[in-house]
Design a protein around this motif. Structure first.
Motif, PDB file in Angstrom:
ATOM      1  N   VAL A  20      66.833  69.597  57.609  1.00  0.00           N
ATOM      2  CA  VAL A  20      67.302  69.351  58.741  1.00  0.00           C
ATOM      3  C   VAL A  20      67.357  70.556  60.101  1.00  0.00           C
ATOM      4  O   VAL A  20      66.651  71.418  59.378  1.00  0.00           O
ATOM      5  N   PRO A  21      66.966  70.100  61.044  1.00  0.00           N
ATOM      6  CA  PRO A  21      67.010  68.895  61.646  1.00  0.00           C
ATOM      7  C   PRO A  21      65.614  68.099  61.437  1.00  0.00           C
ATOM      8  O   PRO A  21      64.693  68.766  61.561  1.00  0.00           O
ATOM      9  N   ARG A  22      65.463  66.904  61.314  1.00  0.00           N
ATOM     10  CA  ARG A  22      64.310  66.042  61.236  1.00  0.00           C
ATOM     11  C   ARG A  22      64.013  65.421  62.496  1.00  0.00           C
ATOM     12  O   ARG A  22      64.739  64.827  63.149  1.00  0.00           O
ATOM     13  N   PRO A  23      62.711  65.555  62.994  1.00  0.00           N
ATOM     14  CA  PRO A  23      62.449  64.814  64.385  1.00  0.00           C
ATOM     15  C   PRO A  23      62.432  63.262  63.873  1.00  0.00           C
ATOM     16  O   PRO A  23      62.342  63.119  62.753  1.00  0.00           O
ATOM     17  N   ILE A  24      62.595  62.396  64.987  1.00  0.00           N
ATOM     18  CA  ILE A  24      62.684  61.090  64.730  1.00  0.00           C
ATOM     19  C   ILE A  24      61.568  60.219  65.374  1.00  0.00           C
ATOM     20  O   ILE A  24      61.307  60.552  66.732  1.00  0.00           O
ATOM     21  N   ALA A  25      60.709  59.599  64.431  1.00  0.00           N
ATOM     22  CA  ALA A  25      59.733  58.786  64.838  1.00  0.00           C
ATOM     23  C   ALA A  25      60.288  57.528  65.563  1.00  0.00           C
ATOM     24  O   ALA A  25      60.959  56.631  64.297  1.00  0.00           O
ATOM     25  N   TRP A  26      60.307  57.093  66.706  1.00  0.00           N
ATOM     26  CA  TRP A  26      60.922  55.840  67.102  1.00  0.00           C
ATOM     27  C   TRP A  26      59.421  55.054  67.408  1.00  0.00           C
ATOM     28  O   TRP A  26      58.937  54.956  68.390  1.00  0.00           O
ATOM     29  N   VAL A  27      59.633  53.947  66.307  1.00  0.00           N
ATOM     30  CA  VAL A  27      58.020  53.523  66.312  1.00  0.00           C
ATOM     31  C   VAL A  27      58.215  52.198  66.703  1.00  0.00           C
ATOM     32  O   VAL A  27      58.868  51.195  66.315  1.00  0.00           O
ATOM     33  N   SER A  28      57.121  52.018  67.505  1.00  0.00           N
ATOM     34  CA  SER A  28      57.026  50.267  67.942  1.00  0.00           C
ATOM     35  C   SER A  28      55.837  49.790  67.539  1.00  0.00           C
ATOM     36  O   SER A  28      54.635  50.323  67.469  1.00  0.00           O
ATOM     37  N   THR A  29      55.845  48.618  67.188  1.00  0.00           N
ATOM     38  CA  THR A  29      54.573  47.712  66.624  1.00  0.00           C
ATOM     39  C   THR A  29      54.811  46.494  67.214  1.00  0.00           C
ATOM     40  O   THR A  29      55.992  46.123  67.804  1.00  0.00           O
ATOM     41  N   THR A  30      53.826  45.766  66.990  1.00  0.00           N
ATOM     42  CA  THR A  30      53.857  44.109  67.421  1.00  0.00           C
ATOM     43  C   THR A  30      53.200  43.559  66.235  1.00  0.00           C
ATOM     44  O   THR A  30      51.982  43.824  65.730  1.00  0.00           O
ATOM     45  N   ASN A  31      53.683  42.575  65.731  1.00  0.00           N
ATOM     46  CA  ASN A  31      53.228  41.768  64.667  1.00  0.00           C
ATOM     47  C   ASN A  31      52.248  40.523  65.143  1.00  0.00           C
ATOM     48  O   ASN A  31      51.967  40.548  66.136  1.00  0.00           O
ATOM     49  N   PRO A  32      51.312  40.357  64.158  1.00  0.00           N
ATOM     50  CA  PRO A  32      50.370  39.254  64.601  1.00  0.00           C
ATOM     51  C   PRO A  32      50.833  38.127  65.383  1.00  0.00           C
ATOM     52  O   PRO A  32      49.882  37.477  66.110  1.00  0.00           O
ATOM     53  N   GLU A  33      52.082  37.770  65.204  1.00  0.00           N
ATOM     54  CA  GLU A  33      52.643  36.320  66.226  1.00  0.00           C
ATOM     55  C   GLU A  33      53.223  37.048  67.555  1.00  0.00           C
ATOM     56  O   GLU A  33      53.504  36.175  68.205  1.00  0.00           O
ATOM     57  N   GLY A  34      53.037  38.286  67.762  1.00  0.00           N
ATOM     58  CA  GLY A  34      53.438  38.874  69.058  1.00  0.00           C
ATOM     59  C   GLY A  34      54.848  39.229  69.154  1.00  0.00           C
ATOM     60  O   GLY A  34      55.096  39.733  70.179  1.00  0.00           O
ATOM     61  N   VAL A  35      55.665  39.512  68.107  1.00  0.00           N
ATOM     62  CA  VAL A  35      57.009  39.921  68.389  1.00  0.00           C
ATOM     63  C   VAL A  35      56.738  41.250  68.141  1.00  0.00           C
ATOM     64  O   VAL A  35      56.161  42.056  67.302  1.00  0.00           O
ATOM     65  N   ASP A  36      57.526  41.972  69.169  1.00  0.00           N
ATOM     66  CA  ASP A  36      57.470  43.365  69.168  1.00  0.00           C
ATOM     67  C   ASP A  36      58.764  44.077  68.343  1.00  0.00           C
ATOM     68  O   ASP A  36      59.891  43.562  68.305  1.00  0.00           O
ATOM     69  N   ASN A  37      58.359  45.399  67.521  1.00  0.00           N
ATOM     70  CA  ASN A  37      59.424  45.828  66.592  1.00  0.00           C
ATOM     71  C   ASN A  37      59.647  47.145  66.945  1.00  0.00           C
ATOM     72  O   ASN A  37      58.561  47.803  67.444  1.00  0.00           O
ATOM     73  N   LEU A  38      60.882  47.655  66.875  1.00  0.00           N
ATOM     74  CA  LEU A  38      61.141  48.914  67.166  1.00  0.00           C
ATOM     75  C   LEU A  38      62.136  49.547  66.159  1.00  0.00           C
ATOM     76  O   LEU A  38      63.375  48.803  66.032  1.00  0.00           O
ATOM     77  N   ALA A  39      61.921  50.509  65.562  1.00  0.00           N
ATOM     78  CA  ALA A  39      62.741  51.094  64.655  1.00  0.00           C
ATOM     79  C   ALA A  39      62.401  52.635  64.411  1.00  0.00           C
ATOM     80  O   ALA A  39      61.315  53.258  64.669  1.00  0.00           O
ATOM     81  N   PRO A  40      63.613  53.235  64.045  1.00  0.00           N
ATOM     82  CA  PRO A  40      63.639  54.781  63.959  1.00  0.00           C
ATOM     83  C   PRO A  40      63.430  55.487  62.734  1.00  0.00           C
ATOM     84  O   PRO A  40      63.846  54.703  61.585  1.00  0.00           O
ATOM     85  N   TYR A  41      62.507  56.198  62.374  1.00  0.00           N
ATOM     86  CA  TYR A  41      62.422  56.855  61.155  1.00  0.00           C
ATOM     87  C   TYR A  41      62.376  58.262  61.111  1.00  0.00           C
ATOM     88  O   TYR A  41      61.576  59.160  61.894  1.00  0.00           O
ATOM     89  N   SER A  42      63.234  59.001  60.317  1.00  0.00           N
ATOM     90  CA  SER A  42      63.477  60.418  60.482  1.00  0.00           C
ATOM     91  C   SER A  42      62.604  61.394  59.572  1.00  0.00           C
ATOM     92  O   SER A  42      62.689  62.428  59.250  1.00  0.00           O
ATOM     93  N   PHE A  43      61.997  60.447  58.514  1.00  0.00           N
ATOM     94  CA  PHE A  43      60.803  61.321  57.492  1.00  0.00           C
ATOM     95  C   PHE A  43      59.467  61.373  58.377  1.00  0.00           C
ATOM     96  O   PHE A  43      58.835  60.448  58.412  1.00  0.00           O
ATOM     97  N   PHE A  44      59.372  62.294  59.545  1.00  0.00           N
ATOM     98  CA  PHE A  44      58.192  62.272  60.413  1.00  0.00           C
ATOM     99  C   PHE A  44      57.909  63.533  60.680  1.00  0.00           C
ATOM    100  O   PHE A  44      58.662  64.409  60.733  1.00  0.00           O
ATOM    101  N   ASN A  45      56.663  63.600  60.991  1.00  0.00           N
ATOM    102  CA  ASN A  45      56.041  65.066  61.400  1.00  0.00           C
ATOM    103  C   ASN A  45      54.541  64.959  61.635  1.00  0.00           C
ATOM    104  O   ASN A  45      54.016  63.783  61.565  1.00  0.00           O
ATOM    105  N   VAL A  46      53.954  66.156  62.403  1.00  0.00           N
ATOM    106  CA  VAL A  46      52.705  65.953  62.473  1.00  0.00           C
ATOM    107  C   VAL A  46      51.749  66.545  61.298  1.00  0.00           C
ATOM    108  O   VAL A  46      52.541  67.366  60.683  1.00  0.00           O
ATOM    109  N   VAL A  47      50.700  66.016  61.042  1.00  0.00           N
ATOM    110  CA  VAL A  47      49.999  66.218  60.033  1.00  0.00           C
ATOM    111  C   VAL A  47      48.774  67.253  60.141  1.00  0.00           C
ATOM    112  O   VAL A  47      48.511  68.115  59.186  1.00  0.00           O
TER     113      VAL A  47
END
Length: 197
Positions: A20-47
């Motif tokens: 801790v603390p872990r940065p949060i990736a608030w990830v936005s995607t769009t599925n093939p049908e065009g629906v936007d998704n938005l979800a947070p993930y705290s297992f996140f970093n620069v590689v």
């Protein structure tokens, strides 16, 4: 106290509570049908920096199609996503986007988050976030019961309010980090240490 991973039912609480603390990736995607998704993930970093690559690693969902949550499934199908940085002003909205919604319902709408058009990828970025990384899928790797998603940064959005002389200024970014359970931390208390030669 010492723990043997082979003797424990799960090390989630220990790992998530100690790293801790872990940065949060608030990830936005769009599925093939065009629906936007938005979800947070705290297992996140620069590689990596060259090429610029970030990663996040959602825990798989055994009840979902193919065992993948919407975000990694969308990325596997479309090859694009946006990582939005979470600040204190959007922390409540970020938390609302972690809700489990019916298929076809967007977290953007559920949490009243504003979509902003991305520059080079199809999924929208979060308009309220001062930093966003538009990414193409670099690789997707199964790691135990998680799926590690690596994304090459194709475009960066920086709000002028978090820059100084045209460069990212960490002193101006009030990022939020994940602790454990329902606890979060801000970057309000900062200190400096000079790196030795």
């Amino acid at each position: 106290m010492e723990l043997d991973p082979d003797e424990e039912s799960s090390l989630y609480r220990t790992l998530a509570g100690a790293i801790v603390p872990r940065p949060i990736a608030w990830v936005s995607t769009t599925n093939p049908e065009g629906v936007d998704n938005l979800a947070p993930y705290s297992f996140f970093n620069v590689v990596a920096v060259d090429p610029p690559v970030v990663m996040f690693a959602p825990v798989d969902d055994g009840g979902a199609p193919g065992g993948l949550k919407d975000t990694p499934r969308n990325i596997s199908e479309t090859g694009e996503f946006v990582v939005n940085v979470v600040t204190e002003s959007v922390a409540e909205a970020m938390n609302r986007t972690s809700a489990t919604l019916p298929a076809g319902e967007s977290e953007f709408d559920h949490a009243d988050v504003t979509r902003a058009e991305s520059s080079v990828v199809a999924p929208p970025r979060v308009a309220e976030s001062p930093v966003a990384f538009e990414c193409s899928r670099y690789d997707v790797v199964d790691v135990g019961d998680s799926t590690m998603v690596l994304g090459e940064v194709e475009w960066v959005y920086l709000d002028d309010d978090v820059t100084t002389d045209g460069k990212m200024d960490v002193e101006k970014l009030d990022a939020v980090g994940r602790l454990s359970g329902s606890l979060y931390a801000t970057t309000e208390n900062r200190f400096s240490l000079e790196r030795p030669p």
